[in-house]
Write an enzyme that holds these catalytic residues in place. Structure first.
Site, PDB file in Angstrom:
ATOM      1  N   ASN A   9       0.869  -1.175   0.000  1.00  0.00           N
ATOM      2  CA  ASN A   9       0.000   0.000   0.000  1.00  0.00           C
ATOM      3  C   ASN A   9       0.906   1.226   0.000  1.00  0.00           C
ATOM      4  O   ASN A   9       1.474   1.573   1.027  1.00  0.00           O
ATOM      5  CB  ASN A   9      -0.903  -0.038   1.246  1.00  0.00           C
ATOM      6  CG  ASN A   9      -1.766   1.198   1.379  1.00  0.00           C
ATOM      7  OD1 ASN A   9      -1.817   2.036   0.480  1.00  0.00           O
ATOM      8  ND2 ASN A   9      -2.448   1.319   2.514  1.00  0.00           N
ATOM      9  N   HIS A  94      -9.833   1.297   4.425  1.00  0.00           N
ATOM     10  CA  HIS A  94      -8.581   1.435   5.176  1.00  0.00           C
ATOM     11  C   HIS A  94      -8.838   2.346   6.383  1.00  0.00           C
ATOM     12  O   HIS A  94      -9.613   3.299   6.293  1.00  0.00           O
ATOM     13  CB  HIS A  94      -7.482   2.016   4.282  1.00  0.00           C
ATOM     14  CG  HIS A  94      -6.141   1.945   4.926  1.00  0.00           C
ATOM     15  ND1 HIS A  94      -5.734   2.855   5.875  1.00  0.00           N
ATOM     16  CD2 HIS A  94      -5.118   1.060   4.804  1.00  0.00           C
ATOM     17  CE1 HIS A  94      -4.516   2.528   6.289  1.00  0.00           C
ATOM     18  NE2 HIS A  94      -4.127   1.431   5.657  1.00  0.00           N
TER      19      HIS A  94
HETATM   20  P1  PGA Z   1       2.345   0.060   7.672  1.00  0.00           P
HETATM   21  O1  PGA Z   1       0.936   0.357   6.986  1.00  0.00           O
HETATM   22  O2  PGA Z   1       2.869  -1.220   7.107  1.00  0.00           O
HETATM   23  O3  PGA Z   1       3.203   1.248   7.307  1.00  0.00           O
HETATM   24  O4  PGA Z   1       2.113  -0.035   9.134  1.00  0.00           O
HETATM   25  C1  PGA Z   1       0.042  -0.687   6.732  1.00  0.00           C
HETATM   26  C2  PGA Z   1      -1.221  -0.149   6.122  1.00  0.00           C
HETATM   27  O5  PGA Z   1      -1.627   0.971   6.440  1.00  0.00           O
HETATM   28  O6  PGA Z   1      -1.852  -0.816   5.290  1.00  0.00           O
END
Ligand code: PGA
Length: 247
Positions: A9, A94
């Site tokens: 992502n 999300h």
């Molecule tokens: P992160 O984000 O791996 O930076 O914690 C995950 C996400 O928001 O999908």
């Protein structure tokens, strides 16, 4: 046997040239048949990233969409538009969208249903806040978010979707859930699906963990029986992302 899925992502990062050069770098290093890999990129990069990755097994996804088929929604993007560009995946619900853009459980459900109708695979995010975990409400919060998210779906729909369990307190904080904490909730999600839609749907649905996944912890998290891969933010923008994919 469910195939692992590792979804990056990118969030709101990388300008055009950076997106192109990073995708080219990843094309050279991310090569495994053991897992499906998806880069969920900003809308404006979808075509370029898709074209660079053509001929590889890495797929491209969007990070959001509107739930309406089309209409007067200035600035929004529909599922049909994504499907028409051969974009197979889309993240919905999300926690950053829920928090900063006030997306409700109902909207998340409508988005997921519209995505399915257009032939897209929605990656539906659910997860508890730190406050909810501390007050021992995690299971109830997850049950409620899940029930809303999959409302009106058939067992066949469920088998096609992806659910990402992302504890809000673990996103972007470096504070990853332990493999036991992550497994416990992913198992709960599978049990709930089994109770509502039967064993076949529960066996087929892919449930990811997300929240500070890194090359150091991917292996132990993704080896748990109910964790079918990860939704990866920060670590998906680094050269070492291939280490997450080849966990
Ligand atoms: P992160 O984000 O791996 O930076 O914690 C995950 C996400 O928001 O999908």
């Amino acid at each position: 046997m469910r195939k692992k899925l590792i979804a990056g992502n990118w969030k709101m990062n990388l300008c055009a040239k950076e997106a192109e050069s990073f995708t080219k770098e990843m094309k050279g290093t991310v090569n495994t048949d053991a897992a499906d890999v998806v880069f969920c990129v900003p809308y404006v990069h979808l075509s370029a990233v898709r074209d660079i990755l053509a001929g590889t097994h890495i797929k491209v996804g969007a990070q959001n969409m509107h739930y309406a088929e089309d209409g007067a929604y200035t600035g929004e993007i529909s599922a049909k538009m994504l499907a028409s560009m051969d974009i197979p995946y889309v993240i919905v619900g999300h926690s950053e969208r829920r928090e900063y853009f006030k997306e409700s459980d109902t909207e998340v459900n409508l988005k997921a249903l519209t995505a399915l109708n257009s032939g897209l695979t929605p990656i539906i995010c659910i997860g508890e806040t730190s406050k909810q975990r501390k007050s021992k409400r995690t299971f109830n919060v997850i049950r409620k978010q899940l029930a809303f998210a999959i409302d009106e779906m058939s067992a066949e729909d469920i088998a096609k979707i992806v659910i990402a369990y992302e504890p809000v307190w673990a996103i972007g904080t470096g504070e990853t859930a332990t493999k036991e904490q992550a497994e416990e909730v992913c198992a709960l999600i599978r049990d709930e699906i089994k109770a509502a839609h039967g064993a076949a749907a529960a066996d087929a649905v892919r449930i990811l963990y997300g929240g500070s996944v890194s090359p150091d912890n991917a292996g132990e998290l993704f080896s748990m029986p109910n964790i079918d891969g990860g939704l990866v933010g920060g670590a998906s923008l680094k050269s070492t992302f291939e280490k997450v994919v080849h966990f």
